[in-house]
Design a protein around this motif. Structure first.
Motif, PDB file in Angstrom:
ATOM      1  N   ILE A 127       0.852  -1.194   0.000  1.00  0.00           N
ATOM      2  CA  ILE A 127       0.000   0.000   0.000  1.00  0.00           C
ATOM      3  C   ILE A 127       0.890   1.248   0.000  1.00  0.00           C
ATOM      4  CG2 ILE A 127      -1.844  -1.192   1.275  1.00  0.00           C
ATOM      5  CD1 ILE A 127      -0.972   0.717   3.701  1.00  0.00           C
ATOM      6  N   GLY A 128       0.272   2.387  -0.165  1.00  0.00           N
ATOM      7  CA  GLY A 128       1.025   3.643  -0.137  1.00  0.00           C
ATOM      8  C   GLY A 128       0.485   4.577  -1.204  1.00  0.00           C
ATOM      9  N   PHE A 129       0.990   5.784  -1.158  1.00  0.00           N
ATOM     10  CA  PHE A 129       0.501   6.825  -2.051  1.00  0.00           C
ATOM     11  C   PHE A 129       0.774   6.469  -3.513  1.00  0.00           C
ATOM     12  CE2 PHE A 129       0.174  11.060  -3.914  1.00  0.00           C
ATOM     13  CZ  PHE A 129      -0.975  11.511  -3.289  1.00  0.00           C
ATOM     14  N   MET A 130      -0.027   7.044  -4.395  1.00  0.00           N
ATOM     15  CA  MET A 130       0.190   6.848  -5.835  1.00  0.00           C
ATOM     16  C   MET A 130       1.646   7.120  -6.194  1.00  0.00           C
ATOM     17  SD  MET A 130      -3.138   8.842  -7.321  1.00  0.00           S
ATOM     18  CE  MET A 130      -3.466   9.801  -5.850  1.00  0.00           C
ATOM     19  N   GLY A 131       2.181   6.274  -7.009  1.00  0.00           N
ATOM     20  CA  GLY A 131       3.521   6.515  -7.529  1.00  0.00           C
ATOM     21  C   GLY A 131       4.658   6.179  -6.575  1.00  0.00           C
ATOM     22  N   THR A 132       4.350   5.628  -5.400  1.00  0.00           N
ATOM     23  CA  THR A 132       5.463   5.248  -4.510  1.00  0.00           C
ATOM     24  C   THR A 132       6.163   3.999  -5.024  1.00  0.00           C
ATOM     25  OG1 THR A 132       3.809   4.200  -3.088  1.00  0.00           O
ATOM     26  CG2 THR A 132       4.684   6.327  -2.352  1.00  0.00           C
ATOM     27  N   GLY A 133       5.513   3.268  -5.933  1.00  0.00           N
ATOM     28  CA  GLY A 133       6.179   2.117  -6.548  1.00  0.00           C
ATOM     29  C   GLY A 133       5.594   0.772  -6.152  1.00  0.00           C
ATOM     30  N   LYS A 134       4.315   0.746  -5.817  1.00  0.00           N
ATOM     31  CA  LYS A 134       3.699  -0.525  -5.391  1.00  0.00           C
ATOM     32  C   LYS A 134       3.755  -1.558  -6.522  1.00  0.00           C
ATOM     33  CE  LYS A 134      -0.041   1.822  -4.416  1.00  0.00           C
ATOM     34  NZ  LYS A 134       0.470   3.183  -4.665  1.00  0.00           N
ATOM     35  N   THR A 135       3.365  -1.129  -7.713  1.00  0.00           N
ATOM     36  CA  THR A 135       3.393  -2.043  -8.857  1.00  0.00           C
ATOM     37  C   THR A 135       4.833  -2.449  -9.173  1.00  0.00           C
ATOM     38  OG1 THR A 135       1.413  -0.996  -9.728  1.00  0.00           O
ATOM     39  CG2 THR A 135       2.715  -2.281 -11.291  1.00  0.00           C
ATOM     40  N   THR A 136       5.717  -1.473  -9.124  1.00  0.00           N
ATOM     41  CA  THR A 136       7.132  -1.719  -9.449  1.00  0.00           C
ATOM     42  C   THR A 136       7.759  -2.702  -8.461  1.00  0.00           C
ATOM     43  OG1 THR A 136       7.247   0.535 -10.273  1.00  0.00           O
ATOM     44  CG2 THR A 136       9.346  -0.537  -9.756  1.00  0.00           C
ATOM     45  N   ILE A 137       7.525  -2.481  -7.186  1.00  0.00           N
ATOM     46  CA  ILE A 137       8.143  -3.339  -6.161  1.00  0.00           C
ATOM     47  C   ILE A 137       7.491  -4.719  -6.160  1.00  0.00           C
ATOM     48  CG2 ILE A 137       8.500  -3.612  -3.655  1.00  0.00           C
ATOM     49  CD1 ILE A 137      10.390  -1.570  -5.101  1.00  0.00           C
ATOM     50  N   SER A 138       6.191  -4.767  -6.414  1.00  0.00           N
ATOM     51  CA  SER A 138       5.548  -6.085  -6.449  1.00  0.00           C
ATOM     52  C   SER A 138       6.129  -6.902  -7.600  1.00  0.00           C
ATOM     53  CB  SER A 138       4.029  -5.949  -6.508  1.00  0.00           C
ATOM     54  OG  SER A 138       3.535  -6.274  -7.758  1.00  0.00           O
ATOM     55  N   ASN A 139       6.403  -6.244  -8.702  1.00  0.00           N
ATOM     56  CA  ASN A 139       6.998  -6.933  -9.849  1.00  0.00           C
ATOM     57  C   ASN A 139       8.404  -7.437  -9.515  1.00  0.00           C
ATOM     58  OD1 ASN A 139       8.576  -6.431 -12.747  1.00  0.00           O
ATOM     59  ND2 ASN A 139       6.625  -7.502 -12.828  1.00  0.00           N
ATOM     60  N   ALA A 140       9.186  -6.610  -8.860  1.00  0.00           N
ATOM     61  CA  ALA A 140      10.557  -7.021  -8.497  1.00  0.00           C
ATOM     62  C   ALA A 140      10.518  -8.158  -7.469  1.00  0.00           C
ATOM     63  CB  ALA A 140      11.331  -5.824  -7.951  1.00  0.00           C
ATOM     64  N   LEU A 141       9.627  -8.029  -6.481  1.00  0.00           N
ATOM     65  CA  LEU A 141       9.519  -9.083  -5.457  1.00  0.00           C
ATOM     66  C   LEU A 141       9.112 -10.408  -6.082  1.00  0.00           C
ATOM     67  CD1 LEU A 141       7.689  -7.602  -2.335  1.00  0.00           C
ATOM     68  CD2 LEU A 141       9.853  -8.852  -2.326  1.00  0.00           C
ATOM     69  N   SER A 142       8.215 -10.322  -7.033  1.00  0.00           N
ATOM     70  CA  SER A 142       7.750 -11.535  -7.691  1.00  0.00           C
ATOM     71  C   SER A 142       8.861 -12.157  -8.534  1.00  0.00           C
ATOM     72  CB  SER A 142       6.533 -11.189  -8.550  1.00  0.00           C
ATOM     73  OG  SER A 142       6.244 -12.245  -9.395  1.00  0.00           O
ATOM     74  N   ARG A 143       9.629 -11.319  -9.219  1.00  0.00           N
ATOM     75  CA  ARG A 143      10.746 -11.859 -10.013  1.00  0.00           C
ATOM     76  C   ARG A 143      11.767 -12.529  -9.102  1.00  0.00           C
ATOM     77  NH1 ARG A 143      11.454  -6.990 -14.464  1.00  0.00           N
ATOM     78  NH2 ARG A 143      10.296  -8.047 -16.106  1.00  0.00           N
ATOM     79  N   ILE A 144      11.969 -11.952  -7.940  1.00  0.00           N
ATOM     80  CA  ILE A 144      12.974 -12.504  -7.020  1.00  0.00           C
ATOM     81  C   ILE A 144      12.468 -13.797  -6.372  1.00  0.00           C
ATOM     82  CG2 ILE A 144      14.112 -12.096  -4.789  1.00  0.00           C
ATOM     83  CD1 ILE A 144      14.400  -9.135  -5.682  1.00  0.00           C
ATOM     84  N   THR A 145      11.262 -13.767  -5.850  1.00  0.00           N
ATOM     85  CA  THR A 145      10.789 -14.918  -5.051  1.00  0.00           C
ATOM     86  C   THR A 145      10.036 -15.948  -5.873  1.00  0.00           C
ATOM     87  OG1 THR A 145       8.719 -13.783  -4.589  1.00  0.00           O
ATOM     88  CG2 THR A 145      10.499 -13.481  -2.985  1.00  0.00           C
ATOM     89  N   GLY A 146       9.563 -15.551  -7.026  1.00  0.00           N
ATOM     90  CA  GLY A 146       8.729 -16.451  -7.811  1.00  0.00           C
ATOM     91  C   GLY A 146       7.282 -16.467  -7.330  1.00  0.00           C
ATOM     92  N   PHE A 147       6.962 -15.705  -6.282  1.00  0.00           N
ATOM     93  CA  PHE A 147       5.572 -15.661  -5.828  1.00  0.00           C
ATOM     94  C   PHE A 147       4.733 -14.924  -6.869  1.00  0.00           C
ATOM     95  CE2 PHE A 147       7.525 -15.430  -1.336  1.00  0.00           C
ATOM     96  CZ  PHE A 147       7.714 -16.807  -1.322  1.00  0.00           C
ATOM     97  N   LYS A 148       3.472 -15.314  -6.909  1.00  0.00           N
ATOM     98  CA  LYS A 148       2.566 -14.660  -7.861  1.00  0.00           C
ATOM     99  C   LYS A 148       2.427 -13.178  -7.518  1.00  0.00           C
ATOM    100  CE  LYS A 148      -0.763 -17.538  -7.002  1.00  0.00           C
ATOM    101  NZ  LYS A 148      -2.105 -18.119  -6.890  1.00  0.00           N
ATOM    102  N   GLU A 149       2.115 -12.375  -8.512  1.00  0.00           N
ATOM    103  CA  GLU A 149       1.812 -10.971  -8.239  1.00  0.00           C
ATOM    104  C   GLU A 149       0.484 -10.620  -8.890  1.00  0.00           C
ATOM    105  OE1 GLU A 149       3.846  -7.877 -10.331  1.00  0.00           O
ATOM    106  OE2 GLU A 149       4.693  -9.280 -11.756  1.00  0.00           O
ATOM    107  N   VAL A 150      -0.290  -9.811  -8.174  1.00  0.00           N
ATOM    108  CA  VAL A 150      -1.532  -9.315  -8.753  1.00  0.00           C
ATOM    109  C   VAL A 150      -1.618  -7.825  -8.478  1.00  0.00           C
ATOM    110  CG1 VAL A 150      -4.038  -9.507  -8.802  1.00  0.00           C
ATOM    111  CG2 VAL A 150      -2.686 -11.502  -8.212  1.00  0.00           C
ATOM    112  N   ASP A 151      -1.879  -7.066  -9.504  1.00  0.00           N
ATOM    113  CA  ASP A 151      -2.057  -5.637  -9.348  1.00  0.00           C
ATOM    114  C   ASP A 151      -3.565  -5.371  -9.335  1.00  0.00           C
ATOM    115  OD1 ASP A 151      -0.350  -2.907 -10.021  1.00  0.00           O
ATOM    116  OD2 ASP A 151      -2.457  -2.821 -10.588  1.00  0.00           O
ATOM    117  N   VAL A 152      -4.052  -4.815  -8.237  1.00  0.00           N
ATOM    118  CA  VAL A 152      -5.511  -4.662  -8.079  1.00  0.00           C
ATOM    119  C   VAL A 152      -6.082  -3.770  -9.188  1.00  0.00           C
ATOM    120  CG1 VAL A 152      -7.375  -3.908  -6.555  1.00  0.00           C
ATOM    121  CG2 VAL A 152      -5.384  -5.051  -5.589  1.00  0.00           C
TER     122      VAL A 152
END
Ligand SMILES: Nc1ncnc2c1ncn2[C@@H]1O[C@H](COP(=O)(O)OP(=O)(O)OP(=O)(O)O)[C@@H](O)[C@H]1O
Ligand SMILES: O=C(O)C1=C[C@@H](O)[C@@H](O)[C@H](O)C1
Ligand SMILES: [Mg+2]
Length: 443
Positions: free
Chosen positions: A275-300
């Protein structure tokens, strides 16, 4: 969405007692000393970091004439301090982003000489800038000579100015294999997010289609995730900084070690909601975390766009904000069925109590925090956020942030500042915090 099944087996190769890379990508730390004393000091420090391999970047070594005996002295000092950690010898020429230029005959003579003493000093691999030299008619003979000593050749090629196409990256690696390289390496510089994907896709293809193992990376802060998501690329070695980084984007060795383990064996017992304000990088970080861990990512937001078949700004324009907020609540409900998933929420998602209740049933809530100035810099050229579209200014962002931040602060389980903007470091911090709270573990 990404699943761990996307992870690929890497090609393997025996190199003076170590296997590249049977279970986990090997961590290589560079020595960048400029004189013998500094080289010794770095070798000693780096040995204590316990990397799998150490690269001696001989181009940092400040010698006038490229005298073999001086190079041998350095290798001896390194090997004496490394306590059996195998060495990669690399002379990175300025053509390919290194510290010095060198006459090609000297370059080849030194490679050959190091190969002849390689067993004595535990040199397992020699980096040969194969692509630059590929038209040299003697290169085939040089590679055969080097390989006859038992040392393996890393064919290497570097693009500091940009990222070639997927096809070109693949062809560079394939050409290296055809020329006789045992391991094929390419490093590229991304300018945009899509360049990082290009490197990942080209690597996947090369790892699948070539017999030789590969080493690939996208450099700089933007590309740094590729130094970790080697389970996607198939890269058998990754470079972590020891005393100094030897190329842009190398995270510290310890960070690389933890994140590779996270990638290999990380287990999580919850969803992670960003969570966090628009543009703080939620989508960006979720993508990086998913690439690193292999966990699924979903952007609401993306989930809603796909379900409705409409852009968010059109949903706002046609049906109003309340309608969108109801869709958001329903989306969060749907997503609670997911397990081990990184959910990047829209900036307004946790403003409703009901949404926080839904998230709290299965997710750890991670808040990304940034100043209005950082947010402005990141979103000022975008037009897809209806709430900012009418007034794209630091003043408006500050006002909205002042309204929202207390709410984010009160519902977050973990908070992370993202002003510095290092994606890999942010992922590291989040996973470490999840580990502390018992939700995430590595073997
Ligand atoms: N760590 C970072 N360093 C540099 N730029 C970043 C970083 N994180 C995100 N950005 C850039 O900032 C912009 C906004 O990022 P992103 O879309 O991930 O934010 P968000 O929090 O998901 O926004 P929203 O709330 O609107 O969904 C993007 O252009 C992204 O590339
Ligand atoms: O902060 C918000 O209110 C929003 C953020 C975006 O992610 C979208 O969910 C939508 O534009 C609303
Ligand atoms: Mg987003």
């Amino acid at each position: 969405m990404r699943k761990r099944e996307d992870f690929v087996p890497m090609k393997t190769l025996e190199c003076r007692g170590i296997t590249l890379s049977d279970k986990q990508t090997k961590i290589c730390v560079p020595i960048t000393g400029t004189d013998l004393e500094e080289i010794k000091e770095q070798a000693e420090k780096i040995a204590n970091m316990n990397p799998d391999v150490v690269e001696w970047r001989a181009d940092f070594y400040d010698v006038k004439d490229n005298d073999e005996t001086e190079f041998e002295q350095c290798l001896k000092a390194i090997n004496d301090n490394l306590k059996k950690i195998p060495i990669i010898y690399t002379y990175r020429t300025s053509n390919e982003g290194g510290e010095k230029s060198i006459d090609v005959d000297d370059y080849c003579r030194l490679c050959k000489y190091v190969s002849e003493i390689s067993e004595k000093y535990n040199v397992a691999m020699i980096d040969v800038e194969l692509y630059e030299n590929k038209d040299q008619k003697n290169i085939g003979k040089l590679l055969l000579d080097i390989k006859s000593t038992g040392v393996k050749v890393i064919g290497s090629n570097h693009h500091f100015e940009g990222t070639p196409s997927e096809k070109d990256i693949f062809n560079v690696l394939k050409t290296m294999e055809e020329a006789g390289a045992d391991i094929c390496k390419i490093a590229v510089m991304p300018k945009e997010k899509v360049d990082v994907k290009t490197l990942i896709n080209a690597s996947k293809k090369a790892n699948k289609e070539l017999n030789a193992p590969i080493i690939t990376m996208s450099m700089g802060e933007l590309g740094a995730v590729t130094r970790i998501c080697t389970r996607m690329t198939g890269s058998v070695i990754t470079f972590g900084a020891g005393v100094n980084a030897s190329a842009p984007g190398q995270p510290p060795c310890e960070m690389v070690r933890f994140l590779l383990k996270a990638s290999e064996s990380g287990k999580i017992d919850c969803n992670v909601a960003l969570i966090g304000f628009m543009g703080t990088g939620k989508t960006t970080i979720s993508n990086a975390l998913s690439r690193i861990t292999g966990f699924k990512e979903v952007d609401v937001d993306q989930y809603i766009v796909e379900k409705e078949g409409m852009a968010i700004k059109d949903i706002f324009a046609e049906n109003g904000e309340q309608y969108f907020r109801n869709l958001e609540t329903q989306a969060l409900r749907d997503l609670q069925e997911e397990k081990e998933t990184i959910i990047s929420c829209g900036g307004g998602a946790v403003l409703r109590d009901e949404n926080v209740e839904i998230l709290n049933t299965g997710s750890v809530i991670v808040q990304l925090k940034a100043t209005p100035e950082t947010v402005f810099e990141r979103v000022k050229d975008h037009t897809h956020r209806p709430i900012l579209n009418n007034d794209m200014s630091v003043r408006h962002i500050t006002e909205l942030m002042n309204q929202r931040e207390p709410r984010y602060n009160s519902v977050a389980d973990i908070q992370v500042n993202v002003d510095k903007g290092d994606r890999v470091e942010t992922c590291y911090y989040i996973l470490k915090e999840l580990e502390k709270t018992g939700h995430f573990s590595v073997e």
